[in-house]
Design a protein around this motif. Structure first.
Motif, PDB file in Angstrom:
ATOM      1  N   HIS A 127      -1.018  11.227   6.500  1.00 22.67           N
ATOM      2  CA  HIS A 127      -0.935   9.703   5.686  1.00 22.67           C
ATOM      3  C   HIS A 127       0.263   9.972   4.722  1.00 22.67           C
ATOM      4  N   PHE A 128       0.132  10.807   4.198  1.00 21.76           N
ATOM      5  CA  PHE A 128       0.799  10.941   2.790  1.00 21.76           C
ATOM      6  C   PHE A 128       2.274  11.594   3.037  1.00 21.76           C
ATOM      7  N   ALA A 177       0.932   7.160  -6.420  1.00 22.19           N
ATOM      8  CA  ALA A 177       0.048   7.785  -6.620  1.00 22.19           C
ATOM      9  C   ALA A 177       0.437   9.416  -6.200  1.00 22.19           C
ATOM     10  N   LEU A 178       1.387   9.504  -5.415  1.00 24.30           N
ATOM     11  CA  LEU A 178       2.090  10.602  -4.963  1.00 24.30           C
ATOM     12  C   LEU A 178       2.851  11.247  -6.393  1.00 24.30           C
ATOM     13  N   GLN A 211      -9.453  13.370  -2.818  1.00 25.07           N
ATOM     14  CA  GLN A 211      -9.469  11.866  -3.215  1.00 25.07           C
ATOM     15  C   GLN A 211     -10.852  11.804  -3.973  1.00 25.07           C
ATOM     16  N   LEU A 228       0.942   4.196  -2.647  1.00 29.73           N
ATOM     17  CA  LEU A 228       0.738   5.689  -2.338  1.00 29.73           C
ATOM     18  C   LEU A 228       1.828   6.469  -3.174  1.00 29.73           C
ATOM     19  N   GLU A 229       2.902   5.974  -2.975  1.00 26.65           N
ATOM     20  CA  GLU A 229       4.161   6.584  -3.529  1.00 26.65           C
ATOM     21  C   GLU A 229       4.155   6.932  -4.881  1.00 26.65           C
ATOM     22  N   GLU A 252       0.850  -1.108  -0.020  1.00 29.76           N
ATOM     23  CA  GLU A 252      -0.038   0.007  -0.054  1.00 29.76           C
ATOM     24  C   GLU A 252       1.014   1.128  -0.130  1.00 29.76           C
ATOM     25  N   ARG A 253       2.006   1.269   0.618  1.00 28.47           N
ATOM     26  CA  ARG A 253       2.895   2.281   0.627  1.00 28.47           C
ATOM     27  C   ARG A 253       3.501   2.537  -0.532  1.00 28.47           C
ATOM     28  N   LEU A 272      -7.327  13.110   1.477  1.00 26.91           N
ATOM     29  CA  LEU A 272      -6.447  12.402   2.162  1.00 26.91           C
ATOM     30  C   LEU A 272      -5.544  13.201   3.136  1.00 26.91           C
TER      31      LEU A 272
END
Length: 731
Positions: free
Chosen positions: A529-530, A483-484, A519, A480-481, A476-477, A525
């Motif tokens: 979290h990010f 997506a960032l 989101q 997320l990276e 998931e991390r 978000l």
């Protein structure tokens, strides 16, 4: 000289001196006819020929002799033979001729000796002479066949020079040269070979190179190592070398020479063949070079390539190689392999507060402790920065790795003495094992890294075993990276602004720019979290630059609708503070937005004050005219002395001191102390996180100048900021 060449040859018996000479008429030819016949015969001979009588007078010389000595036809007739010899040879020649004529003999044509002839022009030429006795009773002549030896002499001289040159090269060669016969007995050695072998030349000639005695009490033994493999028997080795050389190849490899004193010398030895003219193998010639220095340099370079320069531990490359080897062995033996990934907690604070030189020494001490805490055959490696990996091969059970990790936590948590500082550094350790947690080196390291981050998030100073659920979280991390990165690329981020209010006048004096990541149409978000992922991946620098440019541009577009003393606050990440282009980014963002420099205030965290060169950076930023605020003040590790020495404009009091300020006197006391420091230093103060009227009143009672929080307003888009400010000031 002509005649001296045959004096040592046996002569045929001659008629007694008392015997009457034969009758001339009995030969059937008179003397003139005989001379004419001899001249024809001599002229027909393929080489230079001179016919000489007993008195040494030249009777006949063919055209080849005339050309050789430079005379014209008839010029030699009747001349003494001495005229064809250099003067220094003439007396000896006359004596030799006298002896020869008294005891004439005969010999084969061409068997003679070398001497020098004299041309008509006075030039000496090397010649070879063959003599034959010619009897034409009652006369005896000597037939001298003369050969020009100039070319042969020159060839011999050239060969001698070449031989001398070759010997000079061999004698001066820096590498050893050894010639042997087919049985391996040494025929000749160069001076460099005697030095390399530690033997005198006389002791080497005739010996075989694998067992060379230096004296009655010492022995030099030469062995073949073949790059570390077991040395074959000598006979096998010799057959292998012989076959390669027989095939016309050169046998070249690294050998180990064990000398009489026991010293082992690595050499590069090339063996080729010595051959007869017909191509048959006659022996061997070996050329050996001492490669000790090359080996030393190679070993040093290999060590540098495989080890960390600071700690001397194996680096990532060598660790991975050893881990792969341990996994392969575990597959065969049914054992397990443990992988521990270790990160030192708060190491960055040491670097920032005491300097990198202290941090480096701390890493050396930590590396020593790690090495002393594991088994001798375990591998302790430095991955980079403050991360270490330990490979634990041949484990019987999972608990073995867990127990070792627990021991490491205990040992590394003891303060480390470095340059008079007792540094309280503890480890966060991720634990995983083959085959349960991964079946190759890369997967095991990645999973251990995942477990290590879980240990940090759980409070540090602990060891955490990897679980499959962690892999899901790590996945998931990574998602997320990605997506960032995409959000940054397509500008999905948004900025909202939280007003900052003067607690005395209730007027809005500024706003803090806060990053938001939509989101969908209704949800965002949380930055908590990010932002950590952005910091871990380094994306925070690019995101921070986007925030700086965008916030300045948005506020600049509505600046005429805002209060005249309005100030925009933008947060700077620790990573941004390491970028040399930061002052230029600030200046460019202001120029493009139309904001004045005094309308921008940059917020840095208190812990950032511990970074190297932070003073110079703040001074460079202040030189652009912007303000500097310390965010989350009271929660970090900075010293008040550093705060007083920096050109700081504002202290932002952390929300943790506001949360219970109306119920906890100690929180109120901390607030009062910070406000007093600000007043004494002429620095503004802003309290963060004011959410209730009680918190607002308690904060104002402590003399804090400004505040922000949900009591006033949540953060809003730039399009709603003007209306929000109006609402706050009207209430």
């Amino acid at each position: 000289m002509f005649f001296d060449a045959v004096l040592t040859m046996p002569a045929h018996p001659q008629p007694p001196a008392s015997s009457p000479p034969p009758d001339e008429a009995s030969s059937g030819l008179d003397l003139a006819q005989t001379r004419s016949l001899l001249r024809v015969i001599v002229e027909a001979m393929p080489n230079a020929v001179v016919l000489v009588d007993a008195a040494g007078s030249i009777q006949i010389a063919n055209s080849r002799a005339l050309r050789l000595f430079g005379y014209q036809v008839g010029e030699l007739d009747g001349l003494d033979l001495d005229r064809l010899l250099p003067e220094r040879f003439r007396s000896g020649h006359a004596s030799a001729r006298s002896v020869f004529m008294r005891h004439p003999g005969t010999r084969e044509m061409g068997a003679g000796r070398e001497l020098f002839g004299l041309r008509k022009d006075g030039v000496e030429i090397p010649i070879e002479v063959g003599l034959d006795v010619l009897r034409t009773p009652p006369l005896t002549f000597v037939l001298a066949s003369v050969y020009d030896a100039t070319e042969r002499r020159e060839a011999l001289r050239t060969a001698d020079q070449a031989t001398a040159l070759a010997q000079s090269i061999i004698d001066g060669a820096p590498f050893a040269i050894v010639a042997t016969d087919l049985d391996g007995r040494i025929l000749e050695v160069s001076p460099a070979a005697t030095s390399m072998l530690g033997q005198a030349r006389a002791d080497l000639i005739g010996r075989k190179p694998y067992s060379l005695r230096r004296s009655a009490h010492s022995r030099a033994v030469r062995t073949i190592a073949f790059d570390g493999k077991a040395a074959p028997r000598r006979a096998d080795c010799c057959r292998e070398v012989r076959k390669r050389v027989d095939d016309g190849d050169i046998d070249q490899r690294e050998w180990t020479l064990r000398k009489s004193d026991g010293q082992q010398l690595p050499i590069d030895l090339a063996i080729s063949g010595l051959r007869h003219r017909d191509g048959r193998l006659a022996g061997f010639i070996g050329i050996a070079t001492d490669i000790s220095e090359r080996k030393r340099v190679q070993a040093a370079m290999r060590h540098m390539a495989e080890h960390d320069a600071l700690t001397g531990l194996p680096n990532r490359m060598l660790m991975r190689d050893r881990l792969s080897g341990a996994i392969a062995r575990a597959r065969r033996t049914g054992t397990q392999v443990g992988v521990l990934l270790i990160d030192l907690d708060h190491f960055k604070h040491v670097n920032d507060s005491l300097g990198h030189h202290v941090g480096d020494r701390l890493l050396v001490v930590a590396a020593r402790r790690l090495s002393q805490s594991v088994r001798a055959y375990d591998t302790v490696a430095r991955m980079g920065g403050d991360e270490f990996v330990i490979v634990l091969p041949d484990l019987a059970a999972r608990r073995d790795a867990v127990e070792i990790a627990a021991k490491l936590v205990e040992h590394l948590s003891v303060p480390m003495e470095v340059d008079g500082h007792a540094l309280p550094v503890s480890p966060s350790i991720g634990v995983c094992l083959f085959p349960d947690d991964g079946d190759d080196a890369d997967l095991l390291i990645m999973n251990a890294d995942t477990a290590m981050y879980v240990a940090k998030e759980a409070g540090r100073r602990r060891a955490v075993e990897f679980t499959p659920q962690m892999a899901t979280a790590a996945s998931e991390r990574w998602a997320l990276e990605r997506a960032l990165r995409l959000a940054l690329e397509v500008h999905s981020f948004r900025i909202h602004y939280q007003p900052q209010v003067c607690l005395r006048t209730r007027r809005v004096v500024g706003a803090e720019a806060l990053l938001r990541w939509p989101q969908d149409e209704c949800s965002y978000l949380s930055p908590t979290h990010f932002i950590p992922v952005a910091e871990q991946t380094g994306l925070i620098a690019a995101i921070g630059e986007w925030v700086m440019r965008t916030a300045c541009a948005e506020i600049g577009s509505i600046r005429h609708q805002l209060p005249p003393d309005f100030r925009l606050s933008v947060n700077l990440s620790p990573r941004q503070l390491t970028l040399s282009k930061l002052p230029a980014l600030v200046a460019e963002s202001l120029a493009l937005s139309g904001l004045a420099a005094e309308q921008l205030e940059l917020e840095i965290t208190e812990t950032s004050l511990l970074q190297d060169d932070i003073v110079h950076l703040i001074e460079d930023l202040r030189a652009t005219g912007v303000g500097i605020a310390i965010d989350d003040f009271g929660t970090g590790f900075s010293s008040l002395s550093r705060v007083t020495r920096l050109p700081i404009d504002c202290l932002k009091i952390d929300r943790s001191f506001v949360r219970d300020i109306d119920r906890d006197p100690s929180q109120a006391a901390v607030m009062a102390a910070i406000v007093a420091i600000g007043h004494r230093l002429g620095i503004r103060t802003i309290a963060e996180g004011i959410e209730t009227q009680a918190q607002l009143q308690a904060t104002a009672m402590q003399g804090c100048g400004c505040g922000q929080g949900f009591w006033f307003s949540r953060a809003v888009p730039a399009s709603q900021l003007v209306q929000t400010i109006a609402r706050i000031e009207e209430t």
